[in-house]
Design a protein around this motif. Structure first.
Motif, PDB file in Angstrom:
ATOM      1  N   UNK A 518       0.804  -1.214   0.000  1.00 21.62           N
ATOM      2  CA  UNK A 518       0.000   0.000   0.000  1.00 21.62           C
ATOM      3  C   UNK A 518       0.840   1.269   0.000  1.00 21.62           C
ATOM      4  N   UNK A 519       2.147   1.130   0.195  1.00 24.88           N
ATOM      5  CA  UNK A 519       3.035   2.294   0.272  1.00 24.88           C
ATOM      6  C   UNK A 519       3.442   2.767  -1.118  1.00 24.88           C
ATOM      7  N   UNK A 520       3.665   4.072  -1.241  1.00 25.24           N
ATOM      8  CA  UNK A 520       4.272   4.601  -2.452  1.00 25.24           C
ATOM      9  C   UNK A 520       5.706   4.075  -2.540  1.00 25.24           C
ATOM     10  N   UNK A 521       6.212   3.907  -3.740  1.00 30.02           N
ATOM     11  CA  UNK A 521       7.552   3.368  -3.924  1.00 30.02           C
ATOM     12  C   UNK A 521       7.504   2.047  -4.665  1.00 30.02           C
ATOM     13  N   UNK A 522       8.584   1.295  -4.587  1.00 33.24           N
ATOM     14  CA  UNK A 522       8.696   0.011  -5.280  1.00 33.24           C
ATOM     15  C   UNK A 522       8.648  -1.128  -4.275  1.00 33.24           C
ATOM     16  N   UNK A 523       7.620  -1.972  -4.320  1.00 35.71           N
ATOM     17  CA  UNK A 523       7.542  -3.074  -3.353  1.00 35.71           C
ATOM     18  C   UNK A 523       8.426  -4.250  -3.756  1.00 35.71           C
ATOM     19  N   UNK A 524       8.995  -4.911  -2.747  1.00 33.36           N
ATOM     20  CA  UNK A 524       9.780  -6.123  -2.977  1.00 33.36           C
ATOM     21  C   UNK A 524       9.334  -7.192  -1.990  1.00 33.36           C
ATOM     22  N   UNK A 525       9.143  -8.412  -2.502  1.00 33.52           N
ATOM     23  CA  UNK A 525       8.781  -9.567  -1.670  1.00 33.52           C
ATOM     24  C   UNK A 525       9.922 -10.566  -1.674  1.00 33.52           C
ATOM     25  N   UNK A 564      -1.375 -17.241   0.555  1.00 32.92           N
ATOM     26  CA  UNK A 564      -0.982 -17.016  -0.837  1.00 32.92           C
ATOM     27  C   UNK A 564      -2.048 -16.248  -1.597  1.00 32.92           C
ATOM     28  N   UNK A 565      -3.296 -16.682  -1.446  1.00 32.26           N
ATOM     29  CA  UNK A 565      -4.405 -16.006  -2.117  1.00 32.26           C
ATOM     30  C   UNK A 565      -4.497 -14.547  -1.674  1.00 32.26           C
ATOM     31  N   UNK A 566      -4.274 -14.311  -0.390  1.00 30.04           N
ATOM     32  CA  UNK A 566      -4.318 -12.943   0.122  1.00 30.04           C
ATOM     33  C   UNK A 566      -3.233 -12.093  -0.537  1.00 30.04           C
ATOM     34  N   UNK A 567      -2.025 -12.646  -0.673  1.00 31.30           N
ATOM     35  CA  UNK A 567      -0.926 -11.893  -1.287  1.00 31.30           C
ATOM     36  C   UNK A 567      -1.255 -11.575  -2.750  1.00 31.30           C
ATOM     37  N   UNK A 568      -1.830 -12.538  -3.460  1.00 32.52           N
ATOM     38  CA  UNK A 568      -2.242 -12.265  -4.839  1.00 32.52           C
ATOM     39  C   UNK A 568      -3.243 -11.113  -4.889  1.00 32.52           C
ATOM     40  N   UNK A 569      -4.189 -11.112  -3.951  1.00 30.61           N
ATOM     41  CA  UNK A 569      -5.168 -10.027  -3.893  1.00 30.61           C
ATOM     42  C   UNK A 569      -4.493  -8.691  -3.644  1.00 30.61           C
ATOM     43  N   UNK A 570      -3.521  -8.681  -2.750  1.00 27.22           N
ATOM     44  CA  UNK A 570      -2.793  -7.454  -2.446  1.00 27.22           C
ATOM     45  C   UNK A 570      -2.096  -6.902  -3.689  1.00 27.22           C
ATOM     46  N   UNK A 571      -1.370  -7.770  -4.375  1.00 16.87           N
ATOM     47  CA  UNK A 571      -0.637  -7.333  -5.570  1.00 16.87           C
ATOM     48  C   UNK A 571      -1.615  -6.853  -6.635  1.00 16.87           C
ATOM     49  N   UNK A 572      -2.730  -7.569  -6.779  1.00 15.14           N
ATOM     50  CA  UNK A 572      -3.747  -7.162  -7.743  1.00 15.14           C
ATOM     51  C   UNK A 572      -4.343  -5.808  -7.357  1.00 15.14           C
ATOM     52  N   UNK A 573      -4.565  -5.596  -6.068  1.00 13.06           N
ATOM     53  CA  UNK A 573      -5.100  -4.315  -5.604  1.00 13.06           C
ATOM     54  C   UNK A 573      -4.170  -3.175  -5.990  1.00 13.06           C
ATOM     55  N   UNK A 574      -2.880  -3.378  -5.792  1.00 11.83           N
ATOM     56  CA  UNK A 574      -1.917  -2.341  -6.156  1.00 11.83           C
ATOM     57  C   UNK A 574      -1.915  -2.106  -7.661  1.00 11.83           C
ATOM     58  N   UNK A 575      -1.985  -3.189  -8.422  1.00  9.59           N
ATOM     59  CA  UNK A 575      -1.985  -3.076  -9.877  1.00  9.59           C
ATOM     60  C   UNK A 575      -3.201  -2.317 -10.382  1.00  9.59           C
ATOM     61  N   UNK A 576      -4.360  -2.549  -9.741  1.00 10.24           N
ATOM     62  CA  UNK A 576      -5.611  -1.953 -10.207  1.00 10.24           C
ATOM     63  C   UNK A 576      -5.792  -0.505  -9.780  1.00 10.24           C
ATOM     64  N   UNK A 577      -4.997  -0.045  -8.818  1.00 15.40           N
ATOM     65  CA  UNK A 577      -5.204   1.302  -8.287  1.00 15.40           C
ATOM     66  C   UNK A 577      -3.937   2.151  -8.429  1.00 15.40           C
TER      67      UNK A 577
END
Length: 713
Positions: A518-525, A564-577
């Motif tokens: 959710x943070x501005x910047x570049x996320x890394x996992x 895992x499903x939650x993480x996919x949702x998170x990444x998708x949320x960032x991608x969509x917004x």
């Protein structure tokens, strides 16, 4: 035929070996050598079949051309010169040396006493001289044909603000995947397998950051204990891929991996180590650089050149101040971009690369060379912004065009979710890409690489399961690894069957990754964090080539599959917004014409703007981040302006329910919940809250809402 007739003069450029279809040109830099011999070996690498003197020295480049040689030829060098460590020279022609520009090696290397230029155990230590020939047990360089059919390869060129990095290890990522054929596991071919690529695509990451793949050495102190240098931060050559990652010994395997990942829209970033080499300090082996020209390749102590400057903590420091050493590094980087088609680099201990004689300089020769290079200036450049030398912590101190691992984000996020006092203002700054550090020289928010865990330290699961490091398996009496982890075990150290603690640990894991995404910047996992990977409390697993580091792909608990499903949702949320990945730093200056909101507003639990009193309340644990979606700062990949929902992210690190007054926004009819870490299965929009209404924020929770506007607005 005489040796002189056998070797033609050849050319001093390019360095390394060049096959032209009729023979091979050899070129080696050494400013202080007196003679260089080229040693050729049979196909077994055990028998030296010919020794030829390189006949020419042009501008300190020793060179010669041998007609009739073909790709597959095995070779090495013997370099003659003074052995005078006190003035920096450690030539020893009894040692077979590797070409710094070699692109492939044959054989394996187990470090032994005879690989040292001095007599190990001698009373004169490294001032003694060893006359044993080490060629039999030494790696051999291989002449290669670098051609490859790149037709159809299209680098993804993912914009920085759409980038999600996945840090992983070639061997550990695939070694236990049952869908990958056994002989391909742990290799580049395994990484290129359709099952692996399908997984990465489904997860939603846009780039894999591969831990070191340059040829590296297993330290002798590790092999003596039955361990290996698993991480690979002990580089021997900057051009050759590590042979243990080549399933069939063909360089094309690496290129095929890159091409297949590109086909899937995934970039390939390499973690590279140009700050030091595997030769260590004055008691290390003589394998390449030390025996070719120690005084040029390494930074030496000015008052006694027997000893090495050690800004890296690894025994030596590569001398990038020297133009030929800098050329080697730049040639290496260009090779990996132009010939191997990688998309960028993460520079280990990058402060070392910017050191000049007078100290660190962000405008030093190395960074200037990258910025002006036609190829390298266009790829992703990530810096690890520290080393152990004077002034070695330089977070935010790198030039424009560079992104940096933001350990301040890591530590602040960990401390906030551990419940430390006074973390609200620090976390708020980090959520805006640490603009106090990076908003200069026209840098962008993506300059901050935000992460909660990396290869170095606890995994995400271990952060919430261990208070203390447990590195006993490393054989260093648990003294290695950083002692400050900002972790909390929730009351029980390590694994537990207690359902309440297990559920709390899962929620905290969701909270931490939500903060990153959710943070501005570049996320890394960190690879495996999305599925609960544990290192059993080991926070320095650099030498563990076993289950401690290997990812588990099967028999994953149901709770981790849900994660895992939650993480996919998170990444998708960032991608969509796009409001979550703004291209400019937010300072509350842009105003939404629709809602009247500023681009960034900080909201107190009472529903109003955070005051100085709120920020100074050291016991405060809950606040909201309100991002206006139509302030003209978001653009499509084609450059067109795009609007987005106005989002409200509420962070509650407290251990009690907090009544949170939802902001009352003009032209709005309510808020719909997109994500709630206390209810991970909650569907987006299933929960609706009116503007101005109170919402009960559960303890230790992140909740994200989108503003619903009146249709007339």
């Amino acid at each position: 035929m005489s040796s002189r007739a056998r070797v033609w003069p050849g050319k001093p450029y390019p360095l390394g070996t060049t096959w032209d279809g009729k023979g091979v040109n050899f070129a080696l830099f050494s400013a202080h050598a007196e003679k260089v011999e080229l040693c050729l070996f049979d196909s077994s690498g055990q028998r030296e079949i010919e020794r030829l003197v390189l006949p020419e020295n042009t501008d300190q480049i020793w060179h010669g051309y041998v007609p009739g040689l073909w790709p597959g030829t095995l070779y090495g060098y013997r370099v003659f010169g003074p052995y005078e460590p006190q003035i920096g020279h450690r030539f020893n022609h009894h040692k077979l040396l590797l070409d710094p520009y070699a692109k492939q090696f044959y054989g394996s290397l187990n470090l032994r006493d005879e690989h040292c230029g001095y007599q190990v155990g001698h009373s004169n230590a490294d001032l003694s001289f060893d006359t044993r020939d080490n060629a039999h047990d030494m790696l051999k360089c291989v002449v290669v044909d670098t051609s490859f059919n790149w037709d159809g390869d299209r680098p993804p060129e993912t914009p920085w603000n759409r980038t999600v990095i996945y840090e992983t290890h070639i061997r550990g990522f695939t070694i236990r995947h049952e869908g990958v054929p056994h002989h391909l596991r742990g290799t580049f071919a395994g990484m290129a397998h359709p099952e692996i690529i399908k997984y990465l695509q489904a997860l939603g990451v846009t780039a894999v950051e591969l831990m070191p793949v340059h040829t590296f050495v297993d330290d002798r102190f590790l092999t003596d204990r039955g361990l290996r240098n698993y991480w690979g931060y002990n580089t021997l050559c900057f051009f050759a891929p590590e042979s243990r990652y080549l399933s069939g010994g063909d360089l094309a395997e690496f290129k095929t991996m890159v091409k297949r990942l590109h086909d899937a829209g995934i970039e390939v970033l390499l973690d590279v180590v140009y700050n030091h080499t595997a030769e260590g300090n004055e008691f290390g082996p003589t394998l390449s650089f030390r025996g070719i020209d120690n005084a040029s390749y390494y930074r030496l102590m000015p008052d006694d050149r027997r000893f090495y400057i050690n800004d890296t903590g690894c025994g030596n420091t590569l001398n990038l101040i020297h133009p030929r050493v800098l050329q080697m590094v730049m040639d290496s980087l260009r090779y990996w971009v132009n010939d191997m088609h990688v998309d960028g680099f993460r520079f280990d201990l990058a402060v070392t690369l910017g050191r000049e004689e007078y100290g660190y300089d962000r405008w030093g020769g190395f960074f200037d060379a990258i910025r002006q290079d036609p190829a390298l200036s266009r790829v992703k450049v990530i810096a690890e912004p520290w080393d152990i030398g004077p002034g070695g912590y330089q977070l935010g101190g790198f030039p424009a065009g560079t992104t940096e691992w933001n350990d301040r984000f890591r530590d602040t996020t960990r401390r906030f979710w551990c419940g430390d006092d006074g973390m609200l203002p620090r976390l708020a700054s980090n959520l805006l890409a640490s603009s106090d550090l990076f908003d200069h020289d026209c840098r962008r928010p993506w300059a901050s690489v935000n992460y909660i865990a990396s290869h170095d330290g606890f995994t995400l699961a271990d952060l919430v399961s261990y208070n203390e490091r447990h590195n006993e398996a490393n054989g260093e009496n648990n003294r290695d690894g950083h002692p400050s982890n900002f972790s909390y075990n929730q009351g029980i150290e390590g694994p537990t069957d207690n359902p309440a603690i297990r559920q709390l640990r899962l929620r905290l894991r969701r909270n931490m990754l939500a903060t990153v995404l959710l943070a501005q910047g570049t996320p890394m996992l960190l690879a495996g964090d999305e599925s609960g990977r544990t290192q059993n409390g080991n926070n320095n697993a650099y030498c563990q080539d076993n289950e401690i580091n290997w990812l588990k792909w099967h028999d994953i608990p149901a709770e981790d599959l849900e994660f895992q499903d939650f993480v996919r949702r998170l990444i998708h949320l960032r991608s969509e917004h796009p409001v979550l990945r703004r291209p400019r730093f937010l300072h509350g200056l842009q105003i939404s014409k629709t809602t009247g909101l500023r681009d960034i507003e900080w909201i107190s639990p009472g529903g109003g703007i955070m005051s100085d009193h709120h920020w100074q309340e050291v016991k405060a644990r809950c606040f909201g981040m309100l991002l206006a979606g139509d302030t003209g700062e978001c653009f499509t990949p084609d450059g067109y302006p795009e609007t987005d929902d106005t989002l409200l992210a509420i962070f509650n690190a407290g251990k009690t329910v907090v009544p949170f007054r939802m902001p009352d926004v003009r032209n709005a009819r309510g808020w719909r919940c997109l994500l709630d870490t206390s209810q991970p299965q909650l569907a987006a929009g299933e929960l609706l809250i009116g503007t101005g209404d109170d919402f009960q924020i559960e303890p230790q929770t992140v909740t994200v809402f989108a503003l619903m506007m009146d249709e007339a607005a």
